[in-house]
Design an enzyme around this catalytic site. Structure first.
Site, PDB file in Angstrom:
ATOM      1  N   ARG A 147       5.711   8.799   1.406  1.00 10.15           N
ATOM      2  CA  ARG A 147       6.587   8.009   2.286  1.00 10.15           C
ATOM      3  C   ARG A 147       8.078   8.205   1.988  1.00 10.15           C
ATOM      4  NH1 ARG A 147       2.780   3.832   1.003  1.00 10.15           N
ATOM      5  NH2 ARG A 147       1.071   3.830   2.506  1.00 10.15           N
ATOM      6  N   LYS A 188      17.710  14.783  11.468  1.00  7.55           N
ATOM      7  CA  LYS A 188      16.540  15.124  12.284  1.00  7.55           C
ATOM      8  C   LYS A 188      15.670  16.110  11.530  1.00  7.55           C
ATOM      9  CE  LYS A 188      17.563  14.972  17.174  1.00  7.55           C
ATOM     10  NZ  LYS A 188      17.973  15.848  18.299  1.00  7.55           N
ATOM     11  N   GLU A 220      26.092  27.281  18.666  1.00  9.17           N
ATOM     12  CA  GLU A 220      26.191  25.838  18.396  1.00  9.17           C
ATOM     13  C   GLU A 220      27.644  25.431  18.161  1.00  9.17           C
ATOM     14  OE1 GLU A 220      23.628  23.499  18.350  1.00  9.17           O
ATOM     15  OE2 GLU A 220      22.081  24.980  18.818  1.00  9.17           O
ATOM     16  N   LYS A 258      29.897  16.388  14.361  1.00 10.33           N
ATOM     17  CA  LYS A 258      28.525  15.907  14.397  1.00 10.33           C
ATOM     18  C   LYS A 258      28.373  14.633  13.571  1.00 10.33           C
ATOM     19  CE  LYS A 258      23.707  16.967  14.289  1.00 10.33           C
ATOM     20  NZ  LYS A 258      22.636  17.964  14.232  1.00 10.33           N
ATOM     21  N   GLU A 295      19.651   8.397  18.159  1.00 12.11           N
ATOM     22  CA  GLU A 295      19.704   9.188  19.380  1.00 12.11           C
ATOM     23  C   GLU A 295      19.388   8.398  20.647  1.00 12.11           C
ATOM     24  OE1 GLU A 295      17.132  12.588  19.392  1.00 12.11           O
ATOM     25  OE2 GLU A 295      18.683  13.765  20.329  1.00 12.11           O
ATOM     26  N   ARG A 323      24.677  10.695  21.061  1.00 13.17           N
ATOM     27  CA  ARG A 323      24.101  11.799  20.319  1.00 13.17           C
ATOM     28  C   ARG A 323      23.338  12.763  21.223  1.00 13.17           C
ATOM     29  NH1 ARG A 323      20.848  11.221  14.681  1.00 13.17           N
ATOM     30  NH2 ARG A 323      20.314  13.410  14.401  1.00 13.17           N
ATOM     31  N   ASN A 342      22.510  17.783  22.804  1.00 17.77           N
ATOM     32  CA  ASN A 342      21.458  18.574  23.439  1.00 17.77           C
ATOM     33  C   ASN A 342      21.978  19.398  24.608  1.00 17.77           C
ATOM     34  OD1 ASN A 342      19.235  17.838  21.794  1.00 17.77           O
ATOM     35  ND2 ASN A 342      19.241  15.817  22.756  1.00 17.77           N
ATOM     36  N   HIS A 369      20.129  22.414  25.815  1.00 11.40           N
ATOM     37  CA  HIS A 369      18.855  22.449  25.096  1.00 11.40           C
ATOM     38  C   HIS A 369      17.640  22.270  26.002  1.00 11.40           C
ATOM     39  CE1 HIS A 369      21.274  22.525  21.532  1.00 11.40           C
ATOM     40  NE2 HIS A 369      20.231  22.409  20.740  1.00 11.40           N
ATOM     41  N   HIS A 391      15.146  25.071  25.513  1.00 11.02           N
ATOM     42  CA  HIS A 391      13.779  24.855  25.038  1.00 11.02           C
ATOM     43  C   HIS A 391      12.770  25.493  25.991  1.00 11.02           C
ATOM     44  CE1 HIS A 391      14.775  21.151  22.308  1.00 11.02           C
ATOM     45  NE2 HIS A 391      15.120  22.297  21.772  1.00 11.02           N
ATOM     46  N   HIS A 425      16.944  30.348  18.598  1.00 12.89           N
ATOM     47  CA  HIS A 425      17.296  29.060  19.185  1.00 12.89           C
ATOM     48  C   HIS A 425      18.705  29.095  19.778  1.00 12.89           C
ATOM     49  CE1 HIS A 425      17.459  24.740  19.778  1.00 12.89           C
ATOM     50  NE2 HIS A 425      18.533  24.656  19.016  1.00 12.89           N
TER      51      HIS A 425
END
Lengths: 357, 357
Positions: A119, A141, A183, A225, A235, A239, A243, A246, A250, A263
């Site tokens: 955990r 993330k 990016e 960022k 998010e 935030r 994306n 993206h 994606h 990517h």
């Protein structure tokens, strides 16, 4: 060396950016006990694993390494299982730090393992690519891919520290360096028109890996960022602007098979589509779109998405995490340097934007 | 119906305790959208899945079910993969709630899936066993087992609500009801001498499932746990007391194979060992230990651990999550109703305690 402090609701952490940091134990010491796991990939291991292991051993830290195979296709449950198995075999306890030495794939996979082993154990991100230095090692993330979707299984989990050694960029293949630059350009487009202008001017130096220009640029992106993440840790709001490009990107990655397009390459082509969508919605001018293409091309990035049927674009995009209550949401540009969220119901508009790409 | 509000640093949530709650849509409505996943097991599905599905459908919520196999042996990555696959196949998005309908295995596994699917979706815990009503559905611990250790992979993740319907205890097998009572007794031993006395008096009514006595007892345990968790969300301090009997108990479960002894049964025998250890350390009297045995026996629980070599006990216990920097830490009793943490270096003492059991 520059150090930024990132404040988040859960815990603050430092980002160190500079040259020669992998040899500086003082950056590791506050976050590490007598035993640590180094998670890396075979490419990065060949370059940096021995030196890092020796430096830590000389400072009294026993390490064991988990060497994953290089590539986005290995950001999956098999790699995750390999990390869990090694942690258990070495009887790692809740004080055993996980050091993620590599690019975004290593950072995301090792980060998710650290978030979920017992955990949660301490995590130190050591990003060795431009992409991960400016983007994926900052913000908490973590995730792995599922056969049915990218980043579908993950957690928000903050590292204890990020150590971005600019020397590691000297061994980065040119295609990956450009992917990272996508990016960087994204940050300029979504929130900082002055930074965009600076990138347009400095791109030749940056592509030649001028150390000062790079240090300044990486720090600027991390700061941007960090500010966005500090405002919005899970998010729900601003935030989501990160994306930009993206949702389209994606779809390109999913259609061509993860790892075929890098990517950052997919995001570059995706940002051109996002710019074109913004133009069709009346926000950008034609020459804004041309300017987006130009700065991406100056960084040796693709600006043209691959050709595949619109129904397959739609299938991938409907499956995106940014879908809310079944509606597709896109990050668009209200002008260059200013992002917004737009909900798109009009499939014909999307079809036109993609067809005209 | 009783409702407790649990405050945690991340988000507050309600625990509803009473009869007939599975039919009360108003408890679900604040936390659920148009689509929800119900995760359950084959035993519980046969009893409650159709009714819950129909109630939600009548209130405009489309559901899909993920039916796991019943038993602790299925608290693993295969079950987790089954949940992820179903969520992806049904195109669950970040607003799709996961309803965990079942005991601790369902709650822990579905809870971890909800914590990690798209980095977190809404979770409603619907515990249907006494154990999960008093214990595993409160506190935000989610996990699955690894072949090398119990609960090794998990996350702290808070539900949006806990709905504990006491009617479901009527279909619970007697062995499982007793196993739940072990955790009830644990609360008394670790923090509430008056509650222990009350349990000793009321145990016949509780074992006969007297509704008022049960409601009062479940609520009391939830309140105790909620208070402890509110003080200590990530288990650095007093929350560790909840592990009374668990270091020994986990060794019993690991040695005999998960699912052979029920968790509560292993904890019962483990609490007798913890009491004997406390006696050997000079904290408890012989008659305190006898009193611990008696109250457990009144709940039809085992008070004698199975016989296996001490080296194997040691191997299992050294592997426990409660190990810090290699030292074994036990929850002991300074008196009945008061717990503490004791670090044990003396293997001979442990050997005696276990041998004399």
């Amino acid at each position: 060396m520059q150090t930024l402090q990132v404040d988040t609701p859960s815990q603050p952490y430092p980002i160190h950016i500079g040259k020669g940091l992998l040899a500086d134990f003082s950056l590791f010491a506050p976050h590490i006990g007598k035993k640590a796991a180094i998670v890396t990939n075979d490419t990065v291991a060949a370059l940096y694993l021995d030196a890092l292991t020796a430096m830590l051993r000389d400072n009294g830290v026993d390490t064991f390494a988990v060497v994953l195979e290089d590539g986005e296709v290995h950001k999956n449950h098999q790699s995750l299982g390999k990390i869990y198995d090694a942690l258990l075999e070495h009887r790692a306890d809740r004080q055993t730090a996980v050091l993620a030495l590599g690019g975004g794939v290593v950072g995301d996979t090792a980060g998710f393992a650290a978030a979920t082993y017992q955990r949660g154990v301490p995590l130190i991100q050591i990003p060795t690519t431009l992409l991960s230095q400016v983007d994926s090692s900052v913000g908490g993330k973590t995730a792995v891919n599922h056969p049915l979707g990218k980043n579908m299984i993950g957690a928000f989990y903050q590292p204890k520290a990020v150590i971005a050694d600019l020397d590691t960029l000297n061994t980065l293949p040119p295609r990956e360096f450009s992917a990272g630059m996508a990016e960087v350009i994204k940050y300029a487009l979504l929130g900082d028109a002055a930074f965009l202008q600076q990138l347009e001017t400095q791109m030749p130096q940056l592509m030649a890996k001028d150390a000062d220009a790079l240090a300044q640029t990486v720090a600027h992106c991390c700061r941007m960022k960090a500010e966005i993440v500090a405002q919005d840790e899970t998010e729900q709001g601003v935030r989501a602007y990160l994306n930009l490009g993206h949702t389209f990107g994606h779809a390109i990655e999913a259609e061509t098979g993860y790892g075929t397009w890098l990517h950052g390459e997919a995001v570059a082509a995706g940002m051109v589509l996002a710019a074109k969508l913004s133009q069709r919605l009346g926000y950008l001018h034609d020459d804004d779109v041309a300017r987006v293409r130009r700065v991406l091309q100056a960084a040796d990035l693709p600006v043209q998405a691959p050709d595949f049927p619109f129904e397959r674009w739609l299938g991938h995009m409907r499956h995106d995490k940014k879908v809310q209550h079944g509606q597709m949401r896109f990050v668009t540009l209200s002008r260059l340097g200013q992002a917004q969220i737009t909900t798109i119901d009009d499939e014909a508009l999307l079809r036109d934007v993609i067809a005209a790409a």
